[in-house]
Write a protein that holds these residues in place. Structure first.
Motif, short mmCIF file in Angstrom:
data_model
loop_
_atom_site.label_atom_id
_atom_site.label_comp_id
_atom_site.label_asym_id
_atom_site.label_seq_id
_atom_site.Cartn_x
_atom_site.Cartn_y
_atom_site.Cartn_z
N ALA A 9 60.84 -99.43 -82.62
CA ALA A 9 59.71 -98.54 -82.31
C ALA A 9 59.48 -98.47 -80.80
O ALA A 9 59.24 -97.37 -80.26
CB ALA A 9 58.44 -99.04 -83.01
N LYS A 10 59.61 -99.59 -80.11
CA LYS A 10 59.46 -99.58 -78.65
C LYS A 10 60.57 -98.76 -78.00
O LYS A 10 60.34 -97.99 -77.07
CB LYS A 10 59.49 -101.01 -78.11
N ARG A 11 61.79 -98.93 -78.50
CA ARG A 11 62.93 -98.20 -77.93
C ARG A 11 62.77 -96.70 -78.15
O ARG A 11 63.01 -95.91 -77.23
CB ARG A 11 64.22 -98.70 -78.59
N GLU A 12 62.34 -96.31 -79.34
CA GLU A 12 62.13 -94.89 -79.60
C GLU A 12 61.02 -94.32 -78.72
O GLU A 12 61.11 -93.19 -78.24
CB GLU A 12 61.78 -94.68 -81.08
N ALA A 13 59.97 -95.10 -78.48
CA ALA A 13 58.89 -94.65 -77.61
C ALA A 13 59.41 -94.45 -76.18
O ALA A 13 59.05 -93.48 -75.51
CB ALA A 13 57.74 -95.65 -77.64
N ARG A 14 60.27 -95.34 -75.71
CA ARG A 14 60.85 -95.20 -74.37
C ARG A 14 61.71 -93.94 -74.30
O ARG A 14 61.69 -93.21 -73.32
CB ARG A 14 61.68 -96.44 -74.00
N TRP A 15 62.50 -93.69 -75.36
CA TRP A 15 63.35 -92.50 -75.38
C TRP A 15 62.50 -91.24 -75.36
O TRP A 15 62.82 -90.28 -74.66
CB TRP A 15 64.24 -92.49 -76.62
N ARG A 16 61.42 -91.22 -76.16
CA ARG A 16 60.54 -90.05 -76.16
C ARG A 16 59.91 -89.84 -74.79
O ARG A 16 59.80 -88.72 -74.32
CB ARG A 16 59.45 -90.22 -77.23
N ASP A 17 59.50 -90.92 -74.15
CA ASP A 17 58.92 -90.81 -72.80
C ASP A 17 59.95 -90.28 -71.81
O ASP A 17 59.65 -89.46 -70.94
CB ASP A 17 58.37 -92.16 -72.33
N ALA A 18 61.20 -90.73 -71.93
CA ALA A 18 62.26 -90.28 -71.04
C ALA A 18 62.54 -88.78 -71.26
O ALA A 18 62.77 -88.04 -70.31
CB ALA A 18 63.51 -91.10 -71.25
N GLU A 19 62.53 -88.36 -72.52
CA GLU A 19 62.77 -86.94 -72.83
C GLU A 19 61.64 -86.08 -72.27
O GLU A 19 61.87 -84.97 -71.75
CB GLU A 19 62.88 -86.74 -74.34
N ARG A 20 60.40 -86.54 -72.34
CA ARG A 20 59.26 -85.78 -71.79
C ARG A 20 59.38 -85.68 -70.28
O ARG A 20 59.04 -84.64 -69.69
CB ARG A 20 57.95 -86.48 -72.15
N ASP A 21 59.85 -86.75 -69.63
CA ASP A 21 59.97 -86.73 -68.18
C ASP A 21 61.05 -85.73 -67.74
O ASP A 21 60.96 -85.15 -66.65
CB ASP A 21 60.32 -88.13 -67.64
N GLU A 22 62.09 -85.54 -68.56
CA GLU A 22 63.16 -84.61 -68.20
C GLU A 22 62.71 -83.18 -68.30
O GLU A 22 63.25 -82.30 -67.64
CB GLU A 22 64.36 -84.84 -69.12
#
Length: 70
Positions: free
Chosen positions: A56-69
């Motif tokens: 869940a933490k890893r998926e949250a980091r990925w979602r945050d990274a996608e939003r930043d892009e």
């Protein structure tokens, strides 16, 4: 004096012995429970819960990274 001795031997001393036996049984049970080794099922369940939390933490980091892009 004899009556006091009869009461002590017949009631008070066995009651005191019974109290200490129950006290030590409870104390040893608590100590045993604290030292108890978790079963395989408990260990696997805890490990799976930790894995799910990590995912869940890893998926949250990925979602945050996608939003930043964006």
């Amino acid at each position: 004096m004899t009556e006091v001795l009869v009461v002590l031997v017949g009631w008070a001393i066995p009651a005191a012995v019974f109290f200490f036996v129950v006290y030590w049984v409870v104390r040893l049970a608590i100590r045993h429970e604290r030292r108890r080794v978790p079963t395989l099922h408990e260990r696997v369940t805890a490990e799976r819960a930790a894995q799910r939390l990590e995912w869940a933490k890893r998926e949250a980091r990925w979602r945050d990274a996608e939003r930043d892009e964006l």
